[in-house]
Design an enzyme around this catalytic site. Structure first.
Site: not given
Length: 647
Positions: A306, A375-377
């Site tokens: 992000h 998160d969400e790597v």
């Protein structure tokens, strides 16, 4: 429910053409539980009251208080009329200036509510009664809200023998508890439209404190920019529901709207426009606004995922690529939504800049909690970036999942070191979203439970959740299948609906108990222990704003956020059905205070509180009646409560 010395008058309503008409309706309390509309003609001896006054103390157990107090509640049967100008607040004038100013600000908020309910002017001398409020805190030096702050309070209301003075005594350990007491007191006051005056319950005793330490709401203000006024309204809503955490997700790959001291490049490259920037002064203003409302700002600076626009100036500054996969196509190969972008975690300049960002932010926000994201790597982004794969090869790091997690663990450790170095509190807790790094096979290897708390966004009954609690990690429940407030809309990329559909109804949110979820995986004794020692920190509802902005956020947040507020403050043994009438009243109270909360029912249901109930739930003994979702888990509870709500 009026004080006996005051007469009852019929309401005069102005109708079309300016003609005054006497209302034919009034309200009575049915079975000390429900308010119901009745014809004035059916009460020849009087006894009816306006609806809002009826709801103050019709239900003898708790009136319309929200969230439900956790201790003793005793409400008297009578009210005393008064005007806002006859209210005094005292008890704190000798306190140290920081705490005194918090009390004064909270007193101003309280009187502001009263003046909005009944503006000054046109007073009848017969109702010149006094309301004297004394608010005190035994610890009058605490001016910072932490997860260890005592938020308890007691409230006692008494009326003088002549009925002319109501005294409210609010006693707390800290200002923050006293503030909650003022909020409760405001809910014992209603506008009397018949007499054009305020009414206050004139005898009461309430003992109250929260069950969970962390009672939050998260708002993403980077995918779409939110004005300061909108953020303040979110904080207002939190305060009305005794929620104490505003999780501010300030930046993302789409934009970087946050000013960083000494680094104007971030907003120059990353803000949507020069008018869509949160300056250092803006962020200080939000912190100052939140504190007297009992709300702590927990900022998030996400990484290494992000991160995109705002970081692209690295090469021109001689720092190399600070982000990789920026705006990559096709986006779905490199990230979970466009535009892609992840920090270049093998570039040492990234860590230098993180240190500067943390220093800038911690000069504004409290230094005990900080959200680090995590998160969400996207593994494929790093595994297709030559600079990173070359570094991994040179350092003997594999490009499989173990190597990927090792890389993520190293980044997190280095970032946390920079966070601690930037903080005046060397015991600062970093909050991380669940990710590959928090899976059972990796978490203990990379994350020290004394340094990190975990915010759980995975499904409610994910097996990793009880495992991490058992291992001593502090957790915050934000499960997407219950607490994501953006779900249930049409897709914004492609067709269909959003990935986390369906819509999360307030009933589902209300019944989402961290204690129940953990006890379901272990047992009630283990859950009691985890709550007592702080591993069950609490919960947070989150609004991601791909499809929300200043014009479309309040009805997404409220009243659903309030449902979570009561669950986390009270965690009652009862479910949503027992709370429904108070939820509706609380929603109306929020609207009256300027929050554009979504409507819950036709207005008829407030007039006939025992009439709007659903059919009995399906027989939970039938095969397939209960699902494995959290809604199915609570179906048995709802079945038991249905008959009570309909009674």
């Amino acid at each position: 429910m009026y004080h006996s010395q005051f007469p009852i008058f019929l309401l005069l309503v102005v109708v079309g053409g300016g003609q005054a008409q006497t209302s034919v309706w009034t309200y009575t309390c049915l079975n000390e539980k429900h308010c119901q509309r009745v014809a004035v003609a059916d009460l020849p001896g009087g006894g009816g009251v306006p609806l809002d006054v009826c709801k103050l103390n019709c239900n003898k157990a708790h009136g319309s208080l929200f969230p439900l107090p956790t201790g003793q509640v005793t409400l008297g049967p009578n009210t005393t009329p008064f005007y806002p100008g006859y209210v005094t607040l005292s008890g704190y004038d000798a306190y140290p200036i920081a705490v005194r100013e918090l009390f004064r600000a909270a007193a101003g908020i309280f009187t502001g509510h009263l003046n909005k309910m009944r503006p000054p002017g046109g007073e009848n001398p017969i109702y010149w009664n006094r309301v004297d409020i004394r608010a005190t805190a035994s610890d009058n030096s605490t001016s910072m809200l932490t997860l260890g702050t005592d938020e308890s309070y007691t409230l006692a209301l008494t009326v003088s023998a002549d009925g002319k003075t109501v005294t409210a005594d609010i006693s707390a350990v800290t200002f923050f508890g006293a503030r909650h007491g003022l909020e409760t007191l405001s809910q014992l006051i209603a506008y009397d439209e018949d007499l054009d005056v305020l009414q206050i319950v004139n005898t009461a005793n309430i003992v109250d404190k929260p069950v969970y330490l962390y009672r939050g709401l998260g708002l993403d203000t980077s995918r779409n920019f939110f004005s300061l006024d909108s953020i303040k309204k979110v904080i207002d809503g939190l305060s009305y529901n005794k929620m104490n955490i505003f999780h501010w997700l300030i930046s993302n790959s789409q934009s970087f709207p946050m000013e960083v001291a000494g680094r104007p490049q971030f907003t120059a490259y990353g803000a949507y426009s020069k008018n869509k920037i949160y300056s250092l002064a803006n962020m200080r203003e939000i912190v100052a606004y939140a504190k007297p409302r009992g709300v702590k700002i927990v900022p998030e600076f996400n990484g290494p995922s992000h991160a995109g626009f705002g970081w692209e100036w690295g090469p021109s500054a001689g720092m190399g690529n600070l982000v990789v996969c920026l705006n990559a196509d096709p986006w779905y190969d490199y990230c979970l939504e466009p535009p892609c972008g992840q920090l270049n975690i093998v570039n040492n300049y990234v860590y230098e800049l993180l240190g500067e960002i943390y220093t800038s932010m911690l000069g504004i926000f409290d230094n005990d909690l900080f959200h680090m994201g995590g998160d969400e790597v996207h593994m494929n982004c790093y595994n297709t970036t030559k600079e990173i794969t070359d570094w991994m090869a040179e350092n003997g790091t594999s490009t499989d999942m173990d190597g990927f997690v090792s890389l993520l663990g190293s980044f997190t450790s280095k970032a946390h070191d920079k966070l601690v170095a930037a903080s005046s509190n060397k015991d600062i807790t970093g909050i991380l979203w669940t990710s590959e790094l928090t899976h059972r096979e990796y978490i203990s290897q990379y994350l020290d439970p004394t340094k990190y708390a975990i915010q759980i966004w995975t499904e409610t009954f994910h097996a990793d959740t009880p495992a991490m609690i058992n291992d001593g990690y502090r957790v915050i429940f934000s499960n997407y299948d219950a607490l994501y407030l953006d779900c249930g809309l049409s897709a914004w990329v492609g067709t269909g609906h959003t990935w986390c559909s369906p819509y999360k109804e307030w009933q589902l949110i209300y019944d989402h108990s961290p204690h129940f979820i953990y006890a379901n995986a272990t047992n009630s004794t283990a859950a009691d222990e985890a709550l007592a020692d702080g591993r069950l920190l609490g919960g947070e509802a989150v609004l991601w704003v791909e499809q929300a902005d200043d014009q479309a956020y309040e009805s997404r947040l409220w009243p659903r956020g309030a449902a979570l507020g009561e669950r986390l403050w009270s965690d009652p043994m009862t479910g949503w059905a027992d709370a429904e009438h108070r939820m509706v009243t609380n929603r109306g109270r929020m609207v009256a205070r300027g929050i554009r909360a979504d409507q819950m029912q036709p207005e008829y249901c407030s007039m006939y509180q025992n009439k709007c109930y659903g059919p009995p739930p399906p027989d939970t003994k039938k095969e397939g009646a209960a699902s494995s979702t959290v809604g199915g888990i609570f179906l048995v509870i709802s079945s038991l409560l249905w008959s009570l709500s309909a009674a």
